[in-house]
Design a protein around this motif. Sequence first.
Motif, mmCIF file in Angstrom:
data_model
loop_
_atom_site.group_PDB
_atom_site.id
_atom_site.type_symbol
_atom_site.label_atom_id
_atom_site.label_comp_id
_atom_site.label_asym_id
_atom_site.label_seq_id
_atom_site.Cartn_x
_atom_site.Cartn_y
_atom_site.Cartn_z
ATOM 1 N N CYS A 113 -5.651 0.228 -2.266
ATOM 2 C CA CYS A 113 -4.466 -0.521 -2.700
ATOM 3 C C CYS A 113 -4.657 -2.021 -2.476
ATOM 4 O O CYS A 113 -4.319 -2.839 -3.352
ATOM 5 N N ARG A 162 -4.755 -5.014 -5.314
ATOM 6 C CA ARG A 162 -3.917 -6.210 -5.283
ATOM 7 C C ARG A 162 -4.771 -7.479 -5.340
ATOM 8 O O ARG A 162 -4.387 -8.467 -5.960
ATOM 9 N N ILE A 182 1.090 -2.464 -6.746
ATOM 10 C CA ILE A 182 1.307 -1.135 -6.198
ATOM 11 C C ILE A 182 2.818 -0.926 -6.069
ATOM 12 O O ILE A 182 3.522 -1.799 -5.552
ATOM 13 N N MET A 242 -0.098 9.929 -4.933
ATOM 14 C CA MET A 242 -0.468 8.706 -5.647
ATOM 15 C C MET A 242 -0.859 9.015 -7.088
ATOM 16 O O MET A 242 -1.645 9.913 -7.361
ATOM 17 N N HIS A 277 -5.188 2.940 1.798
ATOM 18 C CA HIS A 277 -4.716 1.565 1.953
ATOM 19 C C HIS A 277 -5.755 0.559 1.470
ATOM 20 O O HIS A 277 -5.413 -0.419 0.797
ATOM 21 N N GLN A 280 0.835 -1.197 0.000
ATOM 22 C CA GLN A 280 0.000 0.000 0.000
ATOM 23 C C GLN A 280 0.872 1.250 0.000
ATOM 24 O O GLN A 280 2.048 1.205 0.381
#
Length: 286
Positions: A177, A181, A187, A150, A174, A144
């Motif tokens: 992210c 995933r 990430i 970002m 978080h 993350q």
Amino acid sequence: MITGVVIVLFNPDVKHVAKLLDAFSSAEWDLVLVDNSPVRNQSLASSHVKYIHCSENVGIAKAQNIGLKAVFDRGLEYAFLLDQDSFFSPVIARELLSQFLELEKSCPIAAIGPSIHCQFSDRVEEGVLQKGKQVSHSLKEVKQIIASGMLISHRAFKKVGGKESALFIDGVDHEWCWRARAKGMAIYQSLSACMPHRQGDDRVKVCGVTFKQGAPIRLYYQFRNVLILARRPYVPLYWKLRHVCAIPLRYIVNRYFFAQGKERGCFMRAGLKDGTLHRTGSLDER
């Protein structure tokens, strides 16, 4: 290539935001301000900035979604997310964009962010339990990154979905992210692009251990969202164990060692209650 820059505001330092806008005033950047402040910051609206004022505080997640949608609806493919107090520059942005473009040629990348130079400790943060996997001299793959700095593509935004507005604030970046995933996307954090940043209002040492100190109301969202996210299968186990197990210690420190202890205690207890009952959204709504 024109790239979006989305900055979310809430009672900002207008001078700092104005400097940030000036730095990104060239034609290669498409600026969008999403303002959660109760009163419009009209001085920040100009011909080269799209200014969106929310009639009420919709939270960081929804404000980011509004800004990203505004950028992507204009046909742009990439956008940065910034906080109102970010020390971000076009030099950092160009480095991150170059790395993103190179990475997406060979892997399904969801986002990339800069390394973070903590202004409290005066050093680059490496993570406590998860330091990431270095894949080159200038990049590492991580679980993350924070939202400030970002970089997200339109393709990733469509595949992963928007930021979770129900969380309102804390844990939003978080969670996105981890969700990315879980959908097979990666990430990354840049080792060659570093951004000064401060999280929280202060750092306080208690019995030799350093704790972040923020506004009392943030404790409500932090405690609530830990309990909400800890139930989800795609959230990393190390994060669940670390944050759930830390609840008693964080409660004691905030309640008995920090200023405004009674107020902090009320917010923490409310967060624990609503997290247990899975109540989401803004505390103001209740």
